[in-house]
Design a protein around this motif. Structure first.
Motif, PDB file in Angstrom:
ATOM      1  N   GLU A 167       0.859  -1.187   0.000  1.00  0.00           N
ATOM      2  CA  GLU A 167       0.000   0.000   0.000  1.00  0.00           C
ATOM      3  C   GLU A 167       0.895   1.235   0.000  1.00  0.00           C
ATOM      4  OE1 GLU A 167      -2.925  -3.021   2.146  1.00  0.00           O
ATOM      5  OE2 GLU A 167      -1.714  -1.657   3.354  1.00  0.00           O
ATOM      6  N   ILE A 168       0.764   2.056  -1.026  1.00  0.00           N
ATOM      7  CA  ILE A 168       1.716   3.126  -1.319  1.00  0.00           C
ATOM      8  C   ILE A 168       1.406   4.333  -0.444  1.00  0.00           C
ATOM      9  CG2 ILE A 168       2.697   4.550  -3.139  1.00  0.00           C
ATOM     10  CD1 ILE A 168       1.659   2.394  -5.142  1.00  0.00           C
TER      11      ILE A 168
ATOM     12  N   TRP B  17       2.574  -9.392   3.594  1.00  0.00           N
ATOM     13  CA  TRP B  17       2.882  -9.601   2.180  1.00  0.00           C
ATOM     14  C   TRP B  17       1.687  -9.382   1.264  1.00  0.00           C
ATOM     15  CZ3 TRP B  17       1.521 -13.350  -1.549  1.00  0.00           C
ATOM     16  CH2 TRP B  17       0.628 -14.333  -1.125  1.00  0.00           C
ATOM     17  N   ARG B  18       0.475  -9.523   1.781  1.00  0.00           N
ATOM     18  CA  ARG B  18      -0.714  -9.271   0.953  1.00  0.00           C
ATOM     19  C   ARG B  18      -1.389  -7.954   1.291  1.00  0.00           C
ATOM     20  NH1 ARG B  18      -2.237 -10.677  -3.728  1.00  0.00           N
ATOM     21  NH2 ARG B  18      -4.439 -10.786  -3.171  1.00  0.00           N
ATOM     22  N   GLY B  19      -0.710  -7.111   2.065  1.00  0.00           N
ATOM     23  CA  GLY B  19      -1.306  -5.838   2.418  1.00  0.00           C
ATOM     24  C   GLY B  19      -2.384  -5.964   3.479  1.00  0.00           C
ATOM     25  N   THR B  20      -3.099  -4.869   3.720  1.00  0.00           N
ATOM     26  CA  THR B  20      -4.057  -4.837   4.828  1.00  0.00           C
ATOM     27  C   THR B  20      -5.398  -4.218   4.437  1.00  0.00           C
ATOM     28  OG1 THR B  20      -3.256  -2.667   5.577  1.00  0.00           O
ATOM     29  CG2 THR B  20      -2.178  -4.625   6.506  1.00  0.00           C
ATOM     30  N   LEU B  21      -5.618  -3.952   3.165  1.00  0.00           N
ATOM     31  CA  LEU B  21      -6.846  -3.288   2.735  1.00  0.00           C
ATOM     32  C   LEU B  21      -8.077  -4.064   3.199  1.00  0.00           C
ATOM     33  CD1 LEU B  21      -7.964  -0.931   0.947  1.00  0.00           C
ATOM     34  CD2 LEU B  21      -8.049  -2.615  -0.922  1.00  0.00           C
TER      35      LEU B  21
ATOM     36  N   SER C 297      -6.755   0.850   5.553  1.00  0.00           N
ATOM     37  CA  SER C 297      -5.585  -0.026   5.535  1.00  0.00           C
ATOM     38  C   SER C 297      -4.592   0.486   6.564  1.00  0.00           C
ATOM     39  CB  SER C 297      -4.943  -0.079   4.142  1.00  0.00           C
ATOM     40  OG  SER C 297      -4.569   1.206   3.694  1.00  0.00           O
ATOM     41  N   HIS C 298      -3.757  -0.411   7.061  1.00  0.00           N
ATOM     42  CA  HIS C 298      -2.832  -0.079   8.135  1.00  0.00           C
ATOM     43  C   HIS C 298      -1.798   0.954   7.672  1.00  0.00           C
ATOM     44  CE1 HIS C 298      -3.597  -3.990  10.625  1.00  0.00           C
ATOM     45  NE2 HIS C 298      -4.696  -3.545  10.056  1.00  0.00           N
TER      46      HIS C 298
END
Length: 340
Positions: free
Chosen positions: A174-175, A209-213, A234-235
Motif C-alpha cells: 500500500e503506497i 505480504w498481501r497488504g491490509t486493505l 488499511s494499516h
C-alpha cells in the motif's frame, strides 16, 4: 458496465465525495475507537496536554465530536478544535470550534486518532513476471484487476519503505506517501506543541505480504467495495509517517504502542481489591467497570496494539512517555531490521 479506478481514486470518492461515507454516516455505527470505549482515553490525552503546558487540543478526523465532548466534560477550560469534513454535529460542545482544516501556526496538542488509515492510498501488486503494477478496482463490485506498472513517486516510495523488487507474485504493498504528506502538513502547522498520530500499523521489516486493505460496515469486517456504504481502511506505515514528520520539522519523535503510552499516562487495568465489594459495593462495581474499560484500551491484541507516533516542536515530551517509547525513528534513513 465496470467503472475501473485506482484504489486511491475510488476510496477518495467513496469516503469524502459529496455522498461519501464520512460525510453522510456516523462512524461509531460501523466501528469502535478508543474514544468510544472509555473516557479514560480522553483523560490520558488531557494528562498529556497538561504535562506539556498546552491548553488547546485539536482533534483531526473528529468524527461526531466524541473526543471533544469528553475533553470538555473533563476540562471546560480547554480550547477545543474539531477538524472534520462532515457538518457540525449537535453533540459538539458549543465552546468548541468546528472546521474542515487544521489551523495554521497553532500552539496545541494535535490528536489524529484513527485518521491516517483513512487517508486513501493506491495498492500495488507483483504480477507473474515480477513487475509491480497498480491495482484497479470496479467501484460497484470491488472486483480488481492489474493496471499499469508502478512508476515515479509511487515506485520510489515502495523502494524505500515497502520493497517489492524481489517479492513473489501476488505480493502487495500500500503506497503510503499520501499519508506521509498529510502528516507532514499537520506537523508544519504546529508552532509549539505536540502532534500524535494513533493508528494500527506496521514497520518496514514487518509489512504483511498481501497488504491490509479492508472495510467495516455495521461493526463487521466486510470486503472493501468503494461504493460509499462502508469504511475502507488499511494499516499505516508507521516508520514512514514518523520520518515524514521529522522532515517537516518535528524536533523529537517517540514511537510506541498504545498500551505502553496509556499506562505511562495513568491508565490502569488493575482490578479493585475484592474487599471493597463488602465495604463499598457501588464503589467496587464502578472501579471494576473502569478496570474493564482500561483493559480494552490496553489489550495488546486490540486497541492496545495501536501505534502512537508522538512528535513535538519546542516542547519536551513527558518523561513517562519517553521511558515507554520502544522505538525512535530518525530522518536520516528508514527503519531497518534490528532497530526495534
Amino acid at each position: 458496465m465496470a467503472r475501473w479506478r485506482t484504489w486511491r481514486e475510488a476510496t477518495t470518492e467513496a469516503l469524502y465525495g459529496p455522498d461519501g461515507f464520512f460525510r453522510t454516516q456516523a462512524p461509531a455505527e460501523h466501528f469502535r475507537t478508543s474514544v468510544h470505549v472509555s473516557t479514560q482515553f480522553a483523560a490520558a490525552l488531557l494528562r498529556l496536554a497538561r504535562s506539556t503546558g498546552l491548553t488547546t487540543v485539536v482533534d483531526v478526523g473528529a468524527g461526531r465530536g466524541e473526543l471533544l465532548a469528553a475533553l470538555h466534560d473533563l476540562a471546560p477550560d480547554l480550547t477545543l478544535v474539531g477538524v472534520e469534513l462532515a457538518d457540525r454535529p449537535s453533540t459538539v460542545p458549543a465552546a468548541a470550534t468546528w472546521t474542515d482544516t487544521v489551523p495554521h501556526d497553532v500552539d496545541a496538542l494535535i490528536v489524529a486518532n484513527e485518521w491516517l488509515d483513512n487517508v486513501p492510498v493506491d495498492v500495488a501488486e507483483v504480477d507473474p513476471h515480477g513487475t509491480a503494477r497498480i491495482v484497479e478496482v470496479d467501484v460497484a463490485t470491488g472486483n480488481e484487476r492489474l493496471g499499469p506498472p508502478v512508476t515515479g513517486r509511487d515506485a520510489a516510495w515502495l523502494d524505500e519503505w515497502w520493497p517489492l523488487a524481489d517479492a513473489p507474485p501476488g505480493s502487495r504493498g500500500e503506497i503510503g506517501w499520501p499519508r506521509d504528506d498529510a502528516w507532514a502538513d499537520v506537523v508544519r502547522r504546529l508552532r509549539h506543541g505536540v502532534a500524535v498520530a494513533i493508528d494500527y500499523g506496521h514497520l518496514r521489516e514487518e509489512r504483511p505480504w498481501r497488504g491490509t486493505l479492508t472495510a467495516y460496515r455495521s461493526g463487521r469486517v466486510v470486503s472493501p467495495v468503494p461504493d460509499t456504504s462502508c469504511d475502507i481502511t488499511s494499516h499505516v506505515a508507521v516508520d514512514a509517517v514518523a520520518h515524514a514528520g521529522e522532515c517537516a520539522g518535528a524536533q523529537s519523535t517517540l514511537v510506541t504502542r498504545q498500551r505502553d503510552a496509556l499506562r505511562a499516562l495513568g491508565v490502569s487495568a488493575a482490578r479493585p481489591p475484592h474487599a471493597l465489594a463488602h465495604t463499598d459495593p457501588r464503589g467496587y462495581l464502578a472501579a471494576l467497570a473502569r478496570s474493564c474499560e482500561a483493559s480494552e484500551l490496553v489489550d495488546a491484541g486490540g486497541l492496545g496494539g495501536f501505534w502512537w507516533v508522538l512528535q513535538a516542536r519546542d516542547v519536551d515530551p513527558p518523561a513517562e512517555l519517553c521511558r515507554a517509547a520502544r522505538r525512535r525513528v530518525h530522518p536520516s534513513s528508514p527503519a531497518r531490521p534490528g532497530d526495534r
